[in-house]
Design a protein around this motif. Structure first.
Motif, PDB file in Angstrom:
ATOM      1  N   ASN A  42       0.817  -1.214   0.000  1.00 40.30           N
ATOM      2  CA  ASN A  42       0.000   0.000   0.000  1.00 40.30           C
ATOM      3  C   ASN A  42       0.851   1.264   0.000  1.00 40.30           C
ATOM      4  N   THR A  43       1.955   1.245   0.734  1.00 36.73           N
ATOM      5  CA  THR A  43       2.849   2.408   0.732  1.00 36.73           C
ATOM      6  C   THR A  43       3.431   2.641  -0.658  1.00 36.73           C
ATOM      7  N   LEU A  44       3.851   1.559  -1.305  1.00 42.79           N
ATOM      8  CA  LEU A  44       4.403   1.674  -2.659  1.00 42.79           C
ATOM      9  C   LEU A  44       3.353   2.188  -3.633  1.00 42.79           C
ATOM     10  N   LEU A  45       2.114   1.707  -3.497  1.00 45.09           N
ATOM     11  CA  LEU A  45       1.049   2.148  -4.393  1.00 45.09           C
ATOM     12  C   LEU A  45       0.745   3.633  -4.199  1.00 45.09           C
ATOM     13  N   ASP A  70      -6.309   1.661   4.400  1.00 49.26           N
ATOM     14  CA  ASP A  70      -5.809   0.327   4.751  1.00 49.26           C
ATOM     15  C   ASP A  70      -4.588   0.420   5.650  1.00 49.26           C
ATOM     16  N   LEU A  71      -3.687   1.342   5.342  1.00 50.87           N
ATOM     17  CA  LEU A  71      -2.501   1.541   6.183  1.00 50.87           C
ATOM     18  C   LEU A  71      -2.893   1.981   7.586  1.00 50.87           C
ATOM     19  N   THR A  72      -3.875   2.860   7.686  1.00 51.15           N
ATOM     20  CA  THR A  72      -4.337   3.330   8.995  1.00 51.15           C
ATOM     21  C   THR A  72      -4.939   2.191   9.800  1.00 51.15           C
ATOM     22  N   LEU A  73      -5.765   1.376   9.154  1.00 49.88           N
ATOM     23  CA  LEU A  73      -6.427   0.273   9.859  1.00 49.88           C
ATOM     24  C   LEU A  73      -5.427  -0.760  10.354  1.00 49.88           C
TER      25      LEU A  73
END
Length: 323
Positions: A42-45, A70-73
């Motif tokens: 997700n970070t890369l995206l 998604d990263l937060t969750l």
């Protein structure tokens, strides 16, 4: 630290992920690996979408917001769960418990709204392409993102979190879950909360069914428009984009319906744990894979930004120039 001392020194005890499971160490290790993959993916995206000008479109902007959610969750749940397991300390403070509830509800509600907005984006792009730049302007995209994060997510979550945390706790402060979740926390209260539980169920129906109904209606109109297309190439491109979004809709809405809208859902904590694990661990990992592996623009951006700039790749090109 023994259970008695731990109960006195902390506000709540998280019993963890399937505490009776025989191979729990292996399971938690797998969960940690999946979390790392989800975090990196997700970070890369998000970085690709923000850095590559080819991805500066409303669809990818909304996708970056979904990855941020998604990263937060995952980051608000998984590190605490893994740290508790490997340290042997199962406590979680009152403030940390409220924080987990707030962020999990914010993201859950926000994702329902955001996925609906993403569906609207596809509807406008396919059914009304000439007005797409006007309707999906940068200002409108930012307003949609703010509505997902704040208007629907954070405000509603803050109300539910504050109200759920104010109930007195009379039962042993042990939460049969790997995170602080509203329904699991309410089982520890000694007051009659039947009215509040009904309000949670009603709000869950509104948060899930209204967006899902809008999504189904939008896709019915989209498929009718696709069937009327003369170009097979345009039809295939539209179906490919919509199929990725439909996969995400199924991944997000499926577990939410089973957790909050299933009769007697509060009486099946093990099944709820499995659904939460799927929604909070597996889905964030699958989301970037669904959109990257089936999307040529993302793959090209990944090649130009990462693969082509890899030192090993540059060395091979340099050697090739001299051969």
């Amino acid at each position: 630290m023994c259970r008695g001392n731990e109960t006195e020194s902390t506000n709540f005890i998280l019993l963890g992920l399937f505490p009776e499971f025989r191979y729990i160490t292996a399971l938690v290790s797998i969960v940690l690996l999946i979390y790392m993959a989800a975090f990196i993916g997700n970070t890369l995206l998000v970085l690709l979408i923000w850095l590559d000008s080819r991805l500066h479109t409303p669809m990818y902007f909304l996708l970056s917001q979904l990855s941020s959610m998604d990263l937060t969750l995952t980051s608000s749940i998984i590190p605490k769960m893994v740290a508790n397991f490997f340290s042997g300390w199962q406590g979680i403070s009152f403030l940390a418990c409220g924080t987990q509830i707030f962020f999990s509800l914010t993201v859950a509600i926000g994702e329902c709204i955001l996925i609906t907005v993403m569906c609207f984006d596809r509807y406008v792009a396919i059914c009304n392409p000439l007005r797409y730049p006007v309707i999906m302007s940068p200002r409108m995209c930012w307003q949609m993102a703010a509505m997902s994060w704040v208007g629907g997510g954070a405000i509603t979550s803050l109300v539910h979190t504050a109200y759920a945390m104010h109930f007195p706790i009379c039962h042993p402060r042990e939460i049969l879950h790997f995170l602080c979740e509203v329904m699991a926390l309410l089982k520890l209260t000694c007051e009659d909360i039947s009215a509040y539980v009904k309000s949670v169920v009603v709000s869950s129906f509104l948060v899930v069914l209204i967006p899902l109904s809008l999504i189904l209606v939008s896709y019915a109109l989209i498929f009718l428009a696709v069937l009327r297309m003369n170009s097979s190439e345009g039809r295939n491109k539209a179906l490919a984009t919509c199929s990725s979004h439909l996969c995400v809709v199924t991944l997000y809405f499926g577990p939410a319906i089973l957790v909050y809208m299933r009769p007697g859902s509060s009486k099946t904590p093990r099944l709820n744990q499995s659904l939460f694990m799927f929604n909070a661990i597996l889905t964030p990992m699958l989301n970037p894979l669904i959109y990257s592996l089936r999307n040529k623009d993302v793959i090209e951006a990944l090649k130009s930004r990462v693969i082509n700039r890899c030192p090993l790749r540059k060395m091979k090109r340099h050697l090739h120039c001299y051969t």
